[in-house]
Write an enzyme that holds these catalytic residues in place. Structure first.
Site, PDB file in Angstrom:
ATOM      1  CG  HIS A   1     -26.512 -75.004 -21.533  1.00  0.00           C
ATOM      2  ND1 HIS A   1     -26.942 -75.853 -22.527  1.00  0.00           N
ATOM      3  CD2 HIS A   1     -25.814 -75.774 -20.661  1.00  0.00           C
ATOM      4  CE1 HIS A   1     -26.514 -77.090 -22.261  1.00  0.00           C
ATOM      5  NE2 HIS A   1     -25.835 -77.059 -21.133  1.00  0.00           N
TER       6      HIS A   1
ATOM      7  CD  GLU B   1     -16.827 -81.450 -15.649  1.00  0.00           C
ATOM      8  OE1 GLU B   1     -16.964 -82.161 -14.626  1.00  0.00           O
ATOM      9  OE2 GLU B   1     -15.915 -81.621 -16.477  1.00  0.00           O
ATOM     10  CG  ASP B   2     -18.634 -76.103 -16.678  1.00  0.00           C
ATOM     11  OD1 ASP B   2     -17.606 -76.808 -16.774  1.00  0.00           O
ATOM     12  OD2 ASP B   2     -19.499 -76.027 -17.550  1.00  0.00           O
TER      13      ASP B   2
ATOM     14  CG  ASP C   1     -40.974 -91.729 -56.871  1.00  0.00           C
ATOM     15  OD1 ASP C   1     -41.858 -90.892 -56.578  1.00  0.00           O
ATOM     16  OD2 ASP C   1     -40.929 -92.356 -57.932  1.00  0.00           O
TER      17      ASP C   1
END
Ligand code: MN
Length: 758
Positions: free
Chosen positions: A97, A125-126, A308
């Site tokens: 990631h 953080e992790d 359109d």
């Protein structure tokens, strides 16, 4: 932070945290890498990750130097070890990631610090890695970036409701002092959105909502359209999967017929331009699904009506050519009246520039045309990031802030060129460098307050009853003084008391008009007895601080003081204190000067000779020695602040004085003061006048000053270069108005080239 401990990141499966013993000192100068974990392959053998790393390196090689690439590799190993044992929901090791996020930023040619920070953006953080360790390993700059991203990630836990999205977005911007943090966060969010399908439906919807409400407007504000469009489509697909599919199918079906019409239009335009010998790229563009959906909902159009419409972009070399091309296409097909927009002359507030027009095409359908230069096209796609991508990529000394300023500068220039003073730049500036702070109520509501606002301002902003009865405050669950200035992202809890009442001393530190007027209003409506009682209480407290009390003051001192203060009785004096007309601290010091001496004996003596002493210029200061600070030379009309200084009584400073910020930290020592009216005396002030070196210039300036009835107390000259000299004057003036007249007169002298009050 409060809230359930779930992350909006397409987070990791519940794996045990790695045992990262990063405290161990590096051996023989080697990098102190966190230890690996057997749950995931070692960084050297993680194929999915290594594949990404090799792609990233290829990209980075195009604009970074060898040593910088080595740092990136080191960051990869560090990050992979820190996250080892953690998996993404996609089943890949977690480091994939950050590698993808870093790749997106490399596509924008961001500097090496941003790439390293992107690789490490989740470690604080992790994992157990701390900001300090990051700083030791990769420098303060990287640590600050990662810390900034982590703070924004934590805020996502607050999960604000929709109505709060606007404030939440502003709070995020306010918390960011470095634009690169936002860019990393946007890339992080984009990658999480790309991998959103692995999340549970409820969580998917929540993240999608947040993306549309918060991150899309941020990307839009920064002009990053490519990222914005992708975030929009991904958010739309996750939030309204059915509607997304219906529109997607319709677009796919219509594509066959459309392609043919589109080809014909493109060819017609291309040929006409070639005929005029104009170099141009003509590209048919497909509408993004979310913008189709938005057109349907905001303009009440049917899907067929939106579909359109044909859209063509023409990219040319110069600005002049844009307008020529406009004329040519208006000649080719009939323009629809009222649809022409000149965003070149008046750019959008994020710097977007283009000519927009709508033509009535041959099959009887509208054709939306955008005409712009290559440069405008780059800005339209990358926004603020265009400054990294297309400016000289080798000058890595250029900081993010310099780039952001460069961008703002380019917006400013565009605005100047367009001569249109409307909102334009203001929106961007306010968002990027806001003057507000954003804080949470205990229930998670966001309150917006001006910078410098205190807990008391917050209490009054919630409700005047809360303000009037506030007794104490908890900031992030810790008891703090009521005068504490608030910071972005803090949670503020006001503790009220049934017997609480506004303290006139609060007027010394509140900054909002609401707090100020509420306190004043309360004091005005006090009955005389209330005021006397409140004043007596405040006086006792101030005396208590000096180690005394009213009972200990002897009658002679009291009589003397009352005479000096020009009041008949102690009650009358207390009433004045209670009404906020006279600071309790000053009265206490007059009544018990020994306490002051005793207290200040311990603080370092300061010279009193450099302050001139002038009594009675300040309201309520009778009986106190007053002097005016030489650092800022306050003048009547300036907003001022009194600071109790050892041995010098009350020293008056300009509120804008650079020393005042320091004083604000000691609220017990400073006093709200106001100028007395009808002053006859003159006050010293300092101005710097830069003149061209020519004969008689100083004489002309001096003559102008004395003509306006001001005395020059002192003048120093400082030669800047061969051409210019700075004259430093100390002048005596009556007030600000008098000074302003002098400055105006001096400015009119041709040899004066710059002028400033110090
Ligand atoms: Mn992330």
């Amino acid at each position: 932070m409060r809230g359930a401990p779930h992350r909006s990141d397409a987070g990791m499966a519940p794996q045990p945290l790695p045992s990262t013993d990063t405290q161990a000192p590096p051996i023989d100068g080697a990098t102190a890498l966190p230890q690996g974990d057997p749950g995931t392959p070692a960084p050297e053998h993680d194929l999915a990750a290594l594949f990404r790393l090799s792609n990233l390196s290829d990209l980075l090689e195009t604009y970074l130097e060898r040593p910088q690439l080595d740092i990136v590799h080191r960051a990869y190993l560090f990050g992979a070890r820190a996250h080892s044992g953690q998996l993404r929901k996609t089943g890949e090791s977690y480091i994939c990631h950050p590698l993808d996020v870093a790749h997106m930023l490399a596509e924008m040619h961001l500097d090496v610090d941003s790439i390293v920070a992107a690789l490490l953006h989740d470690v604080i953080e992790d994992t157990r890695v701390t900001k300090k360790e990051l700083a030791a390993e990769f420098g303060d700059e990287v640590a600050e970036l990662v810390d900034g991203v982590s703070k924004l990630t934590k805020m996502e836990l607050e999960n604000p409701d929709e109505a709060q999205a606007e404030n939440f977005r502003k709070m995020m911007m306010a918390m960011v002092r470095d634009l690169r943090v936002i860019l990393i966060k946007l890339a992080d969010r984009l990658h999480n959105m790309r991998t959103l399908s692995v999340m549970a439906p409820a969580k998917r919807r929540r993240i999608a909502r947040e993306t549309l409400d918060i991150y899309v407007p941020i990307a839009n504000r920064l002009g990053m359209n490519t990222i914005r469009l992708e975030l929009e489509d991904l958010g739309f697909a996750a939030l309204y999967p059915m509607r997304y599919r219906v529109i997607q199918d319709a677009v796919r079906k219509a594509r066959g017929n459309r392609r043919e019409v589109m080809q014909r239009l493109e060819t017609a335009i291309k040929e006409r331009l070639r005929h005029e010998e104009l170099n141009a790229r003509v590209v048919g563009r497909e509408k993004h699904l979310y913008s189709i959906y938005r057109k349907m909902t905001t303009k009440g159009l049917s899907l067929a009506e939106v579909l359109d419409v044909y859209a063509i972009r023409i990219i040319v070399e110069g600005v002049e050519t844009c307008y020529r091309v406009l004329g040519i296409v208006h000649n080719l097909f009939k323009p629809l009246p009222g649809k022409f927009k000149d965003y070149i002359a008046i750019p959008k507030s994020n710097g977007y520039q283009s000519l927009h027009t709508v033509l009535f095409g041959p099959p009887g359908v509208p054709i939306e045309i955008q005409i712009r230069t290559e440069d405008m096209n780059k800005v339209a796609e990358a926004g603020v990031a265009a400054h990294w991508l297309y400016k000289s990529s080798r000058d890595t000394g250029n900081t993010a802030h310099a780039r952001a300023r460069e961008w703002l500068q380019s917006l400013l220039e565009m605005q100047r060129a367009s001569g249109d003073p409307v909102e334009f730049l203001e929106n961007v500036k306010i968002d990027l460098f806001p003057d507000e702070v954003y804080v949470f109520t205990p229930k998670g509501q966001i309150m917006e307050l001006p910078r410098g606002a205190t807990a008391v301002d917050f209490a009054y902003a919630v409700h005047s009853d809360i303000g009037n009865s506030c007794a104490a405050v908890k900031i992030n669950r810790r008891m703090m003084p009521l005068s504490t200035p608030l910071q972005n992202g803090q949670t503020i809890e006001i503790i009220t008391s049934p017997v609480g009442r506004p303290n006139p001393a609060w007027l010394n530190f509140v900054v909002t008009a609401k707090a100020r007027s509420s306190i004043r209003n309360f004091l005005k409506n006090l009955t005389r007895e209330d005021a006397v009682q409140l004043g007596r209480y405040l006086l006792e407290r101030a005396l208590g601080d000096l180690g005394s009390n009213l009972g200990q003051i002897d009658a002679a001192t009291m009589t003397e003081a009352l005479a000096e203060f020009r009041v008949g009785t102690l009650d009358a004096l207390c009433e004045q204190i209670g009404l906020g007309q006279r600071p309790a601290v000053l009265v206490a010091r007059r009544l018990h000067p020994e306490g002051e001496a005793a207290r200040e004996a311990s603080s370092p003596a300061e010279s009193r000779s450099d302050e001139e002493s002038t009594p009675l210029s300040i309201k309520g200061s009778e009986g106190t020695v007053i002097s005016f600070a030489k650092c800022c030379h306050p003048l009547p009309g300036d907003r001022i602040l009194g600071f109790l200084t050892a041995g010098r009584g009350l020293v008056i400073h300009n509120q804008q004085c650079r020393n005042v910020a320091e004083f604000r930290k000691k609220p017990d020592k400073w006093v709200q003061v106001e100028w007395a009216s009808g002053l006859a005396e003159q006050f010293a002030t300092e101005i710097h006048v830069e003149i061209n070196n020519q004969r008689g210039a100083l004489a002309t300036v001096a003559a102008a000053i004395s003509e306006l009835e001001s005395n020059i107390e002192d003048v120093k000259t400082k030669e800047r270069d061969g051409l210019h000299t700075t004259l430093q004057f100390v002048l005596m003036v009556r007030d600000r108005v008098h000074l302003a007249r002098i400055l105006r007169r001096l400015r009119a002298i041709p040899s004066v080239h710059r002028i400033a009050r110090v």
